[in-house]
Motif scaffolding. Structure first.
Motif, short mmCIF file in Angstrom:
data_model
loop_
_atom_site.label_atom_id
_atom_site.label_comp_id
_atom_site.label_asym_id
_atom_site.label_seq_id
_atom_site.Cartn_x
_atom_site.Cartn_y
_atom_site.Cartn_z
N GLU A 162 51.70 20.38 18.72
CA GLU A 162 52.06 21.80 18.61
C GLU A 162 53.08 22.18 19.66
O GLU A 162 53.97 23.02 19.42
CB GLU A 162 50.80 22.66 18.74
N ASP A 176 55.48 20.39 20.58
CA ASP A 176 56.79 20.00 20.03
C ASP A 176 57.37 21.09 19.15
O ASP A 176 58.58 21.33 19.14
CB ASP A 176 56.66 18.70 19.23
N HIS A 177 56.51 21.77 18.40
CA HIS A 177 56.98 22.87 17.54
C HIS A 177 57.36 24.09 18.36
O HIS A 177 58.26 24.85 17.97
CB HIS A 177 55.90 23.23 16.53
N GLU A 178 56.71 24.29 19.51
CA GLU A 178 56.98 25.48 20.34
C GLU A 178 58.21 25.31 21.23
O GLU A 178 58.82 26.28 21.64
CB GLU A 178 55.75 25.80 21.21
N GLU A 202 54.99 13.91 8.90
CA GLU A 202 56.09 14.30 9.79
C GLU A 202 56.75 13.08 10.43
O GLU A 202 57.97 13.05 10.62
CB GLU A 202 55.56 15.23 10.90
#
Length: 348
Positions: A309, A311-313, A166
């Protein structure tokens, strides 16, 4: 640049030469950047004797060039040709903690390392990782390997190959995918060049473990003095941070919840970073747990993954619980305070 991925089972037969490792080590030896798993986090490796290769680490990560790197070796005997002297305390520590998450700072041997490794210091940081793929890669490459964490500078350190991909896809030659790492936090950095061993960065080996083996150990009081030139990796600049601002809370769950309620009343999307014992006590837009208070090492193992995680939420702000500054908790709080840029709210 196309980033190649070599998937290798981390249950390694040391009597077998893996073609993926041969391929990766050949590129590493020739000056390319290769990410690989260690027992702590994934490292971004370069031939430590190749000044241009090491300089490429700083470019790929966006890392400040005055931040020294850790050199990884594959055999204890390799140390002899890299440092000026190996004091008695080093022999004691090496026999107990190598391979393992302990980095030792030695007086460097002149003419061995380019300044890009040591940031111009008279010392060099060296460790022997406790991961079969890391050891096989280093040994097969035939050179010491300079390797900070394999992430963009300032972001949470990577504990899986996916995290590395990523951040660094297209920036490096390849990634050795050996699955998730174990300890989850970087190594302890111990300066043994002075009269008293000095912890410059808490990590996978605790101060209590060190004191049990060598007696008196001190902790550097200048860890957060930003104006000083860093003596070890991770001592300067913002690190490990998620995209949303993180604030630590040293207080009761009800106090933390009151802070969350205030932000939600302002229309903000709020995340909470908690433990399994407290998860049911909170109400927020995002609640992520990172382990159990019964074993803080579970917090260490999962911390960087949880921060990523978030950052993804996509929360607007994050509140995280503080932990005791004891044992591995010292290293956990060191990383979390850096991720929070020092922000912590204490309940009266």
């Amino acid at each position: 640049m196309r980033t190649k991925i070599w998937k290798v089972d981390n249950i390694v037969d040391n009597n077998k030469i893996y073609p993926q490792i041969v391929d990766a080590s050949s590129l590493l030896r020739d000056g390319e950047l290769i990410a690989f798993p260690t027992e702590t986090v994934y490292g971004l490796g370069a031939n430590a004797l190749n000044g241009q290769a090491v300089a490429n680490i700083y470019q790929a990560k966006g890392r400040p060039s005055d931040n020294p790197l850790i050199v990884h070796i594959g055999h204890k005997e390799q140390l002899n040709g890299l440092v000026e002297e190996i004091p008695d305390v080093a022999h004691t520590l090496i026999s107990r903690f190598w391979p393992g998450p302990l980095t030792l700072i030695f007086k460097k041997k002149e003419g061995v390392f380019p300044d890009t490794v040591t940031a111009g210091l008279a010392s060099v940081a060296i460790r022997m990782p406790d991961h079969p793929l890391a050891l096989q890669l280093i040994r097969e490459s035939g050179c010491p390997v300079a390797a900070p964490s394999a992430n963009l500078s300032g972001k949470p350190s990577p504990t899986t190959a996916q995290h590395v991909y990523e951040d660094l896809n297209g920036r490096i030659a390849g990634i050795v995918d050996g699955g998730a790492t174990g300890v989850g936090l970087e190594s302890t950095v111990l300066d043994i060049t002075g009269d008293v061993p000095l912890i410059l960065r808490p990590g996978g080996v605790t101060i209590e473990q060190l004191q049990e083996i060598i007696g008196h150990v001190e902790v550097d009081k200048g860890l957060l003095k930003e104006k000083e030139a860093p003596k070890a990796p991770g001592m300067k600049y913002k690190h490990y941070a998620p995209q949303a601002p993180l604030t630590l809370v040293d207080g009761s769950p009800s106090f933390l919840q009151s802070l969350v309620d205030e932000k939600r009343a302002e229309g903000l999307r709020v995340g909470i970073y908690t433990v399994s014992e407290h998860k049911h006590l909170y109400e927020a837009d995002i609640i992520l747990e990172g382990g159990t208070l019964k074993d803080l090492r579970t917090i260490a193992e999962n911390m960087y993954g949880v921060l990523r995680e978030f950052d993804h939420e996509g929360p607007d702000v994050i509140f995280g619980e503080a932990y005791p500054h004891e044992g591995i908790g010292e290293a956990i709080m060191n990383r979390l305070l850096k991720a929070a840029s020092g922000r912590i709210i204490k309940e009266d």
